[in-house]
Design a protein around this motif. Structure first.
Motif, mmCIF file in Angstrom:
data_model
loop_
_atom_site.group_PDB
_atom_site.id
_atom_site.type_symbol
_atom_site.label_atom_id
_atom_site.label_comp_id
_atom_site.label_asym_id
_atom_site.label_seq_id
_atom_site.Cartn_x
_atom_site.Cartn_y
_atom_site.Cartn_z
ATOM 1 N N MET A 40 0.818 -1.209 0.000
ATOM 2 C CA MET A 40 0.000 0.000 0.000
ATOM 3 C C MET A 40 0.857 1.266 0.000
ATOM 4 N N PHE A 92 -0.625 3.642 -2.685
ATOM 5 C CA PHE A 92 -1.062 4.932 -2.161
ATOM 6 C C PHE A 92 -0.396 6.143 -2.822
ATOM 7 N N PRO A 148 -6.942 2.924 -4.273
ATOM 8 C CA PRO A 148 -7.485 2.222 -3.105
ATOM 9 C C PRO A 148 -7.213 0.732 -3.224
ATOM 10 N N SER A 149 -6.731 0.140 -2.144
ATOM 11 C CA SER A 149 -6.301 -1.258 -2.178
ATOM 12 C C SER A 149 -7.421 -2.238 -1.860
ATOM 13 N N ALA A 179 -10.824 0.733 1.932
ATOM 14 C CA ALA A 179 -10.165 1.977 1.512
ATOM 15 C C ALA A 179 -11.080 2.800 0.617
ATOM 16 N N ALA A 232 -13.491 4.543 2.797
ATOM 17 C CA ALA A 232 -12.815 5.653 3.470
ATOM 18 C C ALA A 232 -12.694 6.859 2.552
ATOM 19 N N MET A 238 -8.932 9.952 6.506
ATOM 20 C CA MET A 238 -8.836 8.660 5.855
ATOM 21 C C MET A 238 -8.637 7.529 6.863
ATOM 22 N N LEU A 291 -11.174 4.443 7.368
ATOM 23 C CA LEU A 291 -10.749 3.065 7.139
ATOM 24 C C LEU A 291 -11.086 2.183 8.340
ATOM 25 N N SER A 320 -1.600 -0.761 9.461
ATOM 26 C CA SER A 320 -1.598 0.699 9.586
ATOM 27 C C SER A 320 -0.235 1.212 10.043
#
Length: 218
Positions: free
Chosen positions: A36, A41, A46-47, A51, A54, A65, A69, A100
């Motif tokens: 990502m 990103f 968006p993965s 996402a 979000a 964001m 998410l 994250s």
């Protein structure tokens, strides 16, 4: 194979498998964050469905964001936790957290090696698909919508990669209608490539899940 927690030799085997499972889940989560942060990103691709939601929440309500998410993944988890069990849900929360943190780390300390969107899309999709396949083999998902894919597979026997593709595709189409078609086309290509990798790993007979505690049978 279900492994009972009893003293003696089985206890050692239990801990060995638990440690291996924890290691593989962590590796899959870090790989997902790497894909990502480094390849997807930077091009605002968006993965996954979480996402995409979000992005929609940010566009419509100005929500950050990160919060969007987490909110999207939490909603998916709440609606599917009864199907797969609390242990698997805990594993998914762990995956989301590690992913994250990994995204933040790689964005700060690692520079993207390429500047071409299509090369980045290819590398990001392959790494992302491999990471999600590792997580699914350990009976956890890469996020709330992946958790839904696991529930569908358990009760309908639909390949997780296939259900992920169609659910994410719907969210991407909605996002495309609201925001920008160009980015969503890249997101759909990413999902198509990554889900092909997921399906290949899922069907490969040599890749067995090492631990089945998180897969609660009714």
């Amino acid at each position: 194979m279900n492994l009972p927690f009893i003293p003696g030799r089985n206890k050692t085997l239990f801990y060995r498998r638990a440690i291996k499972k924890f290691f593989l889940i962590t590796v899959g989560s870090v790989m997902q964050g790497f894909a990502m942060a480094i390849f997807l990103f930077p091009h605002a691709i968006p993965s996954g469905g979480g996402a995409g939601i979000a992005v929609l929440l940010n566009h419509a309500f100005g929500l950050p964001m990160g919060f969007g998410l987490w909110f999207a993944n939490t909603i998916f988890l709440v609606f599917t936790v009864n199907y797969l069990g609390k242990i698997s849900a805990f594993g998914t929360v762990f995956v989301i957290t590690v992913t994250s943190v990994s995204v933040n780390f790689f964005e700060v300390f690692v520079d993207p090696p390429f500047a071409n969107v299509w090369i980045d899309l290819l590398f990001g999709s392959v790494i992302l698909g491999t990471a999600v396949a590792i997580l699914i083999k350990q009976r956890v998902s890469n996020g709330g919508i992946g958790y839904v894919a696991l529930a569908i597979y358990k009760y309908k026997r639909i390949n997780p990669g296939t259900s992920l593709f169609w659910m994410n595709g719907f969210i991407f189409a909605l996002t495309a209608y609201v925001i920008d078609w160009k980015i969503i086309i890249l997101a759909v290509v990413c999902q198509w490539l990554s889900t092909r990798i997921i399906n290949w790993f899922h069907q490969y007979p040599g890749l067995k899940s090492v631990f089945y505690l998180a897969w609660r049978k009714k």
